[in-house]
Design an enzyme around this catalytic site. Structure first.
Site, PDB file in Angstrom:
ATOM      1  N   ASP A 112       0.990  -1.115   0.122  1.00  0.00           N
ATOM      2  CA  ASP A 112      -0.026  -0.220   0.046  1.00  0.00           C
ATOM      3  C   ASP A 112       1.245   1.223  -0.071  1.00  0.00           C
ATOM      4  O   ASP A 112       2.246   1.382   0.372  1.00  0.00           O
ATOM      5  CB  ASP A 112      -1.199  -0.158   1.297  1.00  0.00           C
ATOM      6  CG  ASP A 112      -1.783   0.987   1.045  1.00  0.00           C
ATOM      7  OD1 ASP A 112      -2.276   1.421  -0.022  1.00  0.00           O
ATOM      8  OD2 ASP A 112      -2.999   0.157   1.707  1.00  0.00           O
TER       9      ASP A 112
ATOM     10  N   GLU B 220       3.472   7.127  -2.561  1.00  0.00           N
ATOM     11  CA  GLU B 220       2.649   8.039  -3.497  1.00  0.00           C
ATOM     12  C   GLU B 220       2.899   9.172  -2.790  1.00  0.00           C
ATOM     13  O   GLU B 220       3.454  10.530  -3.765  1.00  0.00           O
ATOM     14  CB  GLU B 220       1.539   8.102  -3.841  1.00  0.00           C
ATOM     15  CG  GLU B 220       0.481   6.738  -4.337  1.00  0.00           C
ATOM     16  CD  GLU B 220      -0.136   5.777  -3.484  1.00  0.00           C
ATOM     17  OE1 GLU B 220      -0.638   4.945  -3.082  1.00  0.00           O
ATOM     18  OE2 GLU B 220      -0.008   6.594  -2.150  1.00  0.00           O
TER      19      GLU B 220
ATOM     20  N   ASP C 157      -8.657   4.013  -3.180  1.00  0.00           N
ATOM     21  CA  ASP C 157      -9.544   4.407  -2.384  1.00  0.00           C
ATOM     22  C   ASP C 157     -10.618   4.422  -2.647  1.00  0.00           C
ATOM     23  O   ASP C 157     -11.188   6.193  -3.063  1.00  0.00           O
ATOM     24  CB  ASP C 157      -9.735   4.729  -1.703  1.00  0.00           C
ATOM     25  CG  ASP C 157      -8.409   4.607  -0.427  1.00  0.00           C
ATOM     26  OD1 ASP C 157      -7.863   3.392  -0.264  1.00  0.00           O
ATOM     27  OD2 ASP C 157      -7.665   5.146   0.766  1.00  0.00           O
TER      28      ASP C 157
END
Length: 781
Positions: free
Chosen positions: A414, A417, A480
């Site tokens: 995960d 970024e 998400d």
């Protein structure tokens, strides 16, 4: 970035130095270099006191031309750069009558070196795109600094696609796109996975070879062009030729990397604990038991963030209050035939013992003053692992290795970024260029450690962030999304856009991540999710086991999970094609139908492999409009025919959706539906859909490594269908079946004939009403 004030003027504070006229030309056997002045050549001394743009033209591969434009020629390579794999190419350089030509394969770059500067790209003499007056330039913005800019023309009617996983409108004309990875969800213009690469339906694609922020004005600042700009004084872009988008993609991925082949078990259904929900071993066991009791095939059990203790992320230590004996628990899950996945990220919270260990060893990114970079955006006081440090990579890989040794099979990587730019990297990398490139180092470190430990073909990630080359480390998921039909559609659009950048394997959170889906939305999303490359049930603060919605949700999940497993011989062939050719499993319609102009705009349906058209339903009532390309297509579920080209409105219950089979397709169906990782050569059925008289098709079966084990030719002559095993008949020891599909799934689906073990050929007499079809698909690829 915009530099113009309208078409004629520059914005306040902008100084432009446009490539105007060539002054000096140097040619070599396979490249050339042109010094282009930024004013007209009026006399011998015109070059004095004149900024010059040096344009170098070469080729790294057939059908690709590289253009490097420097205002200030670099004396050393950039500290952060994409890794490209050149291919042997025969380059031809010619100069004639003031025109310089560089030809690589079917693509020619033609530069005007006498008179006003211009650069065109041609296929067989026809112009694809080009750069003319006031196009290539060095720009200075009084606030933002120096940039290199290029504008390439767009032909009339040309559409632009790609740039990574973008959730904005599918056709990018009229948009401003910045390649800058950000954690922005699936409902904004930001993106987790950005690529400075776009594809057109006009015969060319463009790859800007820079991991820095590349700003694209796509038919926006100048509506007849795609403009792109990079900070600094060097720009390299590559024009990729292909008469079709699929060919452009094959060439681009040969250069930037193709996906590894994920393990077959990863194609089955993944079930997550979800994020903020309460869970422990008893919860996990209850979920696994519940799926088994309801005959819902499950392949992977995923533990999200709270497998670790709060504030400790990411210390790789189980929360033993919830999981007292994690190694034994993982073993028990493995004994039930399940693979096990855990969540990680590249951050270390300051409460974790690993934070101090990493800080003292120099494994965390630092600020210019030498202190460890920290912030509180995610886990309090977290630091960022510095993957430019080889020792830090080895240290982090060691933590992954310990997980694998304990019984973990897959890792969800995960984040990656929100990478700061006000920092100093161990190897001195440019922080601006490292912002996007960080994810490549992060995902590669984890993927390669899994591959080292598990072996080639057994490594798989569930990654959120990516950049150019990230397609080599599958699988990626869409991030998400909200539990709405709108975000379900946004997710699909983003996935199709990402596929146009060579990402072959993609998934999304079934039911949506944020919020709790209604039972209707959950069931619609289940059908879409289990007809995707990879399929995961996951949410934020609510569970995604189907029985918490209603009993029909259980039935729908069971049906589509079995369906996907049964289709694995077909899906596995599509996976091998993604691995070998860079064509994604989930394909935008324009990849398969480049000559159908309607398909240029479709982003709510897709091809799953070459022959299955999927149109998810985005409403409770089940109404859906689906565009059917030319030919007589077959409804996979009931065998009815739908003819195209044209739009069809249908209404579907929760147990179906438009799943149409391409005319003339041969779909290999497996003998098992309880799991995805079985031997495709054990009693397969080759289902034939409307093969036209006089036509034939080829279908192939592959083993778990991607090696071809069986090849079957299916041909029709009048009322007779014949199938011949032309390779690997010895692998069909349990026999095989040929079926002409005329009806719904089940024993009455249509007339069939079975081959005896090791039978090389069978003949099937077709019913009198056998339908001829048009639009025969290409060989199973």
């Amino acid at each position: 970035m915009k530099f113009n004030d309208g078409y004629w003027l520059l914005r306040d504070g902008v100084t432009a130095r446009y490539a105007t006229e060539a002054f000096d030309v140097r040619t070599e056997q396979a490249s050339c270099s042109v010094a282009v002045l930024t004013k007209r050549v009026e006399h011998r001394g015109s070059h004095l006191n004149t900024p010059t743009i040096t344009v170098d033209i070469s080729s790294p591969a057939p059908d690709v031309v590289s253009v490097r434009a420097d205002h200030r020629v670099a004396v050393s390579p950039p500290s952060v750069a994409f890794e490209l794999t050149p291919s042997p190419v025969d380059v031809r350089v010619e100069e004639d009558a003031g025109v310089l030509r560089v030809t690589a394969g079917r693509l020619t770059a033609e530069a005007t070196v006498a008179g006003p500067w211009a650069l065109r790209f041609l296929d067989d003499g026809a112009t694809l795109t080009g750069s003319g007056v006031k196009s290539l330039a060095s720009m200075t913005d009084a606030v933002a600094g120096d940039f290199m800019v290029e504008r390439l023309s767009l032909p009339v009617g040309a559409n632009v696609y790609g740039f990574g996983e973008r959730f904005t409108p599918f056709v990018k004309n009229g948009q401003v796109v910045d390649t800058w990875n950000e954690d922005g969800g699936t409902a904004s213009e930001q993106a987790y996975k950005t690529l400075p690469f776009f594809v057109t339906d006009a015969g060319f694609g463009v790859f800007v070879n820079s991991p820095a922020r590349v700003s694209f004005e796509v038919a926006s600042e100048v509506v007849s062009s795609v403009q792109f700009s990079v900070p600094g004084s060097q720009l390299e872009y590559l024009v990729v030729y292909g008469p079709t988008p699929a060919e452009i993609l094959r060439t681009y991925t040969a250069l930037t990397g193709r996906p590894a082949l994920p393990p077959r078990w990863s194609f089955g259904l993944w079930l997550s604990t979800s994020f903020l929900t309460d869970y422990d071993e008893a919860t996990v066991t209850h979920f696994v038991d519940g799926m088994a009791e309801r005959d819902i095939p499950l392949s992977v059990l995923h533990f999200d963030c709270y497998w670790m203790r709060p504030l400790q992320w990411c210390d790789f230590e189980w929360d033993r209050r919830a999981f007292p004996e994690p190694e034994k628990m993982l073993q028990r899950l493995g004994d039930r035939g399940l693979r096990r996945s855990v969540w990680i990220n590249p951050y270390l919270g300051q409460r974790s013992a690993l934070f101090q260990e990493a800080a003292e060893a120099g494994y965390l990114v630092r600020r210019p003053d030498g202190t460890v970079w920290q912030w509180d955006m995610w886990v309090a006081g977290m630091g960022l692992v510095d993957f430019t440090n080889p020792a830090a990579r080895d240290w982090y890989a060691g933590k992954i290795r310990t997980l694998l040794e304990s019984g973990v099979d897959a890792v969800k990587t995960d984040f990656g970024e929100r990478i700061p730019t006000d920092v100093v990297w161990f190897d001195g990398s440019d922080p601006h260029r490292m912002h996007n490139y960080y994810t490549q180092l992060y995902n590669r470190t984890v993927f390669e450690e899994i591959r080292r430990h598990r072996g080639t073909g057994e490594a798989v990630l569930y990654a959120r962030s990516a950049t150019v080359g990230g397609q080599q480390f599958p699988v990626h998921w869409g991030g998400d999304c909200e539990s709405t039909y709108t975000d379900m559609a946004n997710s699909l659009r983003g996935g199709l856009s990402l596929g146009l950048g060579g990402f072959g394997f993609w998934s999304h959170d079934i039911g949506g991540f944020e919020g709790t889906p209604s039972p209707a939305l959950f069931k619609r999303w289940v059908a879409f999710g289990l007809l995707s490359s990879h399929s995961r049930l996951h949410g934020s603060d609510s569970y995604r086991v189907p029985w918490v919605f209603d009993e029909e949700a259980v039935e729908v999940t069971r049906q589509f999970a079995h369906l996907k497993n049964g289709l694995m011989p077909y899906l596995w062939a599509a996976a091998v094609a993604a691995h070998e050719h860079g064509i994604p499993v989930m394909r935008a319609m324009l990849l398969e139908f480049p000559d159908d102009r309607t398909c240029s705009y479709l982003d709510r349906q897709y091809m799953l492999g070459p022959d299955l058209l999927v149109a998810p339903v985005f409403s409770d009532d089940g109404d859906v409009d689906v565009y059917v390309p030319s030919g007589a297509w077959t409804n996979f579920f009931d065998g009815t025919r739908v003819s195209g080209p044209g739009w069809v409105r249908q209404r579907h219950g929760f147990s179906s959706l438009p799943l149409l089979v391409r005319p003339g397709a041969v779909i290999p169906v497996g003998s098992r539906t309880d799991r995805p990782d079985y031997d495709d050569t054990i009693a397969p059925t080759f289902e034939v859909f409307g093969l036209a008289d006089g036509d034939q098709n080829v279908v192939r079966l592959f083993d778990a490594t991607g090696a071809e084990k069986v090849r079957v030719e299916v041909a029709r002559a009048g009322g007779e269908l014949r199938a011949t095993v032309v390779r690997g008949v010895e692998n069909l020891a349990d026999g095989w079946t040929l079926r002409w599909v005329t009806g719904p799934q089940g024993t009455r689906r249509g007339p069939s004939v079975s081959a005896a073990p090791a039978g090389e050929s069978v003949r099937l007499d077709l019913p009198d009403n056998a339908v001829n079809a048009t639009g025969r698909p290409p060989e199973n690829r």
